[in-house]
Design a protein around this motif. Structure first.
Motif, PDB file in Angstrom:
ATOM      1  N   ASN A 273       0.821  -1.214   0.000  1.00  0.00           N
ATOM      2  CA  ASN A 273       0.000   0.000   0.000  1.00  0.00           C
ATOM      3  C   ASN A 273       0.859   1.269   0.000  1.00  0.00           C
ATOM      4  O   ASN A 273       0.507   2.260  -0.632  1.00  0.00           O
ATOM      5  CB  ASN A 273      -0.945   0.015   1.206  1.00  0.00           C
ATOM      6  N   PHE A 276       1.657   1.862  -3.423  1.00  0.00           N
ATOM      7  CA  PHE A 276       0.487   2.371  -4.144  1.00  0.00           C
ATOM      8  C   PHE A 276       0.253   3.850  -3.842  1.00  0.00           C
ATOM      9  O   PHE A 276      -0.199   4.606  -4.681  1.00  0.00           O
ATOM     10  CB  PHE A 276      -0.777   1.582  -3.746  1.00  0.00           C
ATOM     11  N   ASN A 296      -5.248  -4.217  -7.842  1.00  0.00           N
ATOM     12  CA  ASN A 296      -5.555  -3.223  -6.809  1.00  0.00           C
ATOM     13  C   ASN A 296      -4.829  -1.887  -6.908  1.00  0.00           C
ATOM     14  O   ASN A 296      -5.189  -0.963  -6.191  1.00  0.00           O
ATOM     15  CB  ASN A 296      -5.270  -3.825  -5.419  1.00  0.00           C
ATOM     16  N   ALA A 297      -3.798  -1.784  -7.733  1.00  0.00           N
ATOM     17  CA  ALA A 297      -3.038  -0.530  -7.747  1.00  0.00           C
ATOM     18  C   ALA A 297      -3.833   0.576  -8.440  1.00  0.00           C
ATOM     19  O   ALA A 297      -4.598   0.296  -9.367  1.00  0.00           O
ATOM     20  CB  ALA A 297      -1.716  -0.744  -8.460  1.00  0.00           C
ATOM     21  N   PRO A 298      -3.643   1.816  -7.995  1.00  0.00           N
ATOM     22  CA  PRO A 298      -4.230   2.942  -8.732  1.00  0.00           C
ATOM     23  C   PRO A 298      -3.689   2.936 -10.168  1.00  0.00           C
ATOM     24  O   PRO A 298      -2.548   2.519 -10.399  1.00  0.00           O
ATOM     25  CB  PRO A 298      -3.715   4.167  -7.980  1.00  0.00           C
TER      26      PRO A 298
END
Lengths: 445, 289
Positions: A273, A276, A296-298
């Motif tokens: 996170n 990220f 899940n990554a931006p």
């Protein structure tokens, strides 16, 4: 005999309770009723992870195909989450009541083999040479003891890859990941000026440092012969300069402030996170993190993520591109299963779950199967997942220490490295402590 | 009346500026309260984020609330089945615990017999044994007696392992009830058990309510026995269901949090409805009347 562990003690207690009860139910349940074959299976792959985790997706797809093709065989399946599986499997093993087929992490294998919980599978695999020979080099190793194969590997893949933000590195003048340690420290310095950590790092669960950093770094410097020598007790020492140097590299990164300060108190999820969130320019992790980034990554982080491995070390004896890896988890068969129809059915089921078709699917959804999938459709893979796959396939896999070293040594290293990263002890002190644990282990009768 | 007046006269006059020591203590308590409430709020609003949003910034508020997380959590875990399993096991265990605790607590409070101290010590000892040390032998017992993997499996250890504290609570509460009440009942010709059930039981309702509520939480949240003693997926309880959100290398936090909120809901409702009774019950028996 003395090497037999706590589990054996528990088994003695367990068996005495069993005999005290004088029940014959175990035998009854082992017997097959009529012609139907019943296989009990316990594993850590879950329906709810299909589509999210390549391993779960591929293994459960294989099982589904097997059920369709062999409707007469009944499978009593229990799916458990990773940590829950560990608790339950250890309780069942201590009670000598494992199901027919179950999962054994490589680090448990010696214990399970010593206590005769698992069945040697060589004879069965010899009947199926095409399947047996399809596994990638080295992936059967951690499931093999004294030349006998006790486990069928599922996924392999490096535990060391670097996922980095190419845009951030470009902004400090690096078009690709720094190719030397001097450059890496320079990049760390430039990133620190911008308030960004070079790597995010999360060793709360103890074991991350060993899996993703130490095994790869030590191999770069000492070469694989050193590891072999340690494993065989042939004279290599943890106090050898190469090992200290590897730990020293990690310690310098922490001391220079290029890692997050809470490095020992955050877990892997938080570490990713931080990346990220743009608080770090890179993180070191296994191939499993590739799909985490894809899912899940931006978007902007996903688009600028590339994959690398540690730079080579000057005068290092190992392959400068090697990466710690191999299979870590195996399917094993209960030693109580006798050769015959049932064992045949089990082997066929395992081939469905881990063999060619399953491997292809695992690769297509972003995993790195132990079985070589050959050519597969890369069209659906996100570039990050593809890059991780290619880096994995290109890397020379070397041994992950926590799967191979004795648990007593692993524990000292796992705990000690936290002290080194926090600055409370030196790499030399850690090397000394590990060597002491190693000598104690060697001197065991 | 006199006492009240005296107390009033001792009170200090109202000050405009609060006492700094009191202020500091209150601030500290407020901080402590916040440290308990903020995580709950965080779980609440995080359950409405997308996974990417959560990964991007774990503290930020959701940009567009994703109520679908709740629906997904219900679907994924088969929440209704889990809740039904948990409710059935918990309800029956609590009835068993309360009944046994009342009888045992009453007897240890009122009767003197040989081995009473040993018995009390035995129950106290039960609080000291860690559950994990007993998982393997209990698993073996259940397996060999054919008790594992049944709908009633968990009720047995839940009752057995949750008896210690309730027995102590009931015992000390009963000791606080004047013996004269039982003596009067005996004079009127009521038997021992008649006194126990018809006279003292109604008086002991507050402490039994406390016992029931406390043990409800304990059984509802139990994890280890449920994990080891059950194999059949259709028998799984709510705490086991939370594992559906985790995979080996990643966790779907927003859905996990939605699942947690849903699983907390019944216990939270019970707590709010009965909170005054819990406090009253815990206090009762503390002071000997």
């Amino acid at each position: 005999m003395n090497k037999r562990s706590f589990m054996l003690g528990l088994m003695v207690v367990a068996s005495s309770v069993l005999s005290a009860c004088g029940s014959g139910e175990n035998e009854e349940s082992a017997a097959e009723s009529g012609n139907t074959i019943t296989i009990s299976l316990m594993h850590r792959y879950q329906e709810s992870n299909i589509g999210k985790s390549p391993e779960d997706t591929a293994v459960l797809d294989g099982l589904k195909r097997f059920r369709e093709d062999y409707p007469d065989i009944e499978i009593i399946e229990e799916q458990l989450q990773n940590e829950d599986y560990s608790i339950k499997a250890q309780a069942l093993a201590a009670a000598d009541d494992m199901p027919d087929v179950f999962i054994v992490p490589g680090s448990w294998m010696t214990n399970f083999v010593d206590n005769e919980i698992v069945l040697p599978l060589d004879k069965e695999l010899d009947k199926r040479p095409e399947w047996r020979d399809g596994y990638r080099a080295g992936t059967l190793d951690a499931g093999t003891r004294e030349g006998q194969i006790y486990g069928i590997p599922i996924a392999a893949g490096p535990t060391h890859l670097i996922y980095y933000n190419a845009d951030l590195f470009a902004s400090i003048g690096y078009d690709q990941f720094p190719a030397s340690w001097t450059d890496l420290m320079d990049a760390g310095d430039k990133l620190a000026e911008k308030g960004i950590n070079l790597f995010s790092y999360g060793d709360k669960s103890k074991g991350y440092a060993m899996s993703s950093w130490i095994s790869a770094l030590t191999d770069r410097i000492n070469g694989p012969e050193w590891t072999e020598s340690i494993l065989n007790g042939d004279g290599a020492k943890f106090t050898d300069e190469g090992f200290i140097q590897g730990i020293g590299i990690m310690s310098e990164l922490a001391k220079a402030g290029y890692l997050n300060k809470d490095l020992n108190s955050v877990d892997n999820d938080t570490m990713v996170n931080y990346y990220f969130e743009g608080r770090s320019a890179a993180f070191v992790s296994g191939i499993w993190s590739a799909m985490n980034i894809v899912n899940n990554a931006p978007d902007e982080i996903k688009a600028s993520t590339r994959v690398a491995v540690f730079p080579g070390v000057e005068n290092g004896l190992g392959n400068p591109l090697s990466s710690s890896g191999g299979a870590g988890v195996y399917y094993s068969v209960n030693s109580g299963v006798e050769a015959g129809e049932k064992l045949d059915a089990i082997m066929t089921m395992l081939e469905y779950m881990t063999g060619s078709d399953s491997a292809k699917l695992m690769a297509e959804v972003g995993g790195f199967p132990a079985y070589d999938p050959g050519d597969f459709d890369t069209g659906k893979l996100h570039p990050v997942a593809l890059a991780a796959y290619e880096a994995s396939a290109a890397a020379d896999a070397t041994k992950i220490f926590d799967l191979w070293f004795d648990a007593s040594i692993v524990e000292v290293l796992n705990t000690g490295i936290q002290g080194v990263m926090a600055g409370s002890r030196t790499p030399e002190q850690l090397a000394e402590e590990t060597q002491q644990a190693y000598e104690t282990f060697l001197n065991q009768p | 009346m006199e006492l009240q007046l005296e107390l009033q006269s001792q009170r200090s006059p109202r000050r405009f500026f609060p006492n700094p020591a009191k202020l500091a203590v209150n601030a500290l308590l407020l901080l402590f309260t916040a440290s308990c409430i903020i995580p709950l709020l965080w779980i609440g609003y995080s359950s409405l984020k997308t996974q990417a949003e959560f990964a991007n910034n774990i503290l930020s508020l959701p940009s567009a609330p994703q109520f679908s997380n709740y629906w997904e959590a219900i679907k994924l875990t088969n929440m209704l089945q889990l809740s039904w399993n948990s409710a059935r096991v918990t309800f029956l265990s609590v009835i068993g615990i309360t009944a046994i605790a009342y009888v045992t607590g009453y007897i240890t409070a009122r009767l003197d017999f040989k081995g009473k101290r040993a018995m009390i010590f035995y129950y106290l000892f039960g609080m000291l044994v860690p559950i994990h040390a007993l998982l393997v032998p209990i698993y073996l017992l259940f397996k060999n007696w054919g008790l594992a993997d049944q709908w009633y499996t968990l009720i047995i250890p839940y009752i057995a392992f949750n008896l210690s504290l309730p027995i102590m609570l009931v015992s000390s509460y009963v000791m606080g009830i004047p013996r004269e009440i039982e003596e009067a009942a005996a004079i009127d010709g009521l038997s021992f058990s008649g006194t126990m059930y018809r006279i003292i039981l109604p008086i002991a309702v507050p402490v039994l309510t406390t016992v029931a509520i406390l043990q409800f939480f304990s059984c509802w949240n139990e994890f280890s026995f449920a994990l080891v003693l059950l194999n059949d997926e259709s028998l799984r309880t709510v705490p086991l269901g939370m594992s559906y959100f985790k995979s080996q290398h990643s966790t779907n936090y927003p859905q996990l949090m939605a699942g947690m909120i849903l699983s907390m809901l019944p216990v939270t409702i019970i707590y709010f409805v009965f909170s005054s009774r819990i406090i009253a019950g815990v206090m009762s028996g503390a002071i000997k009347g």
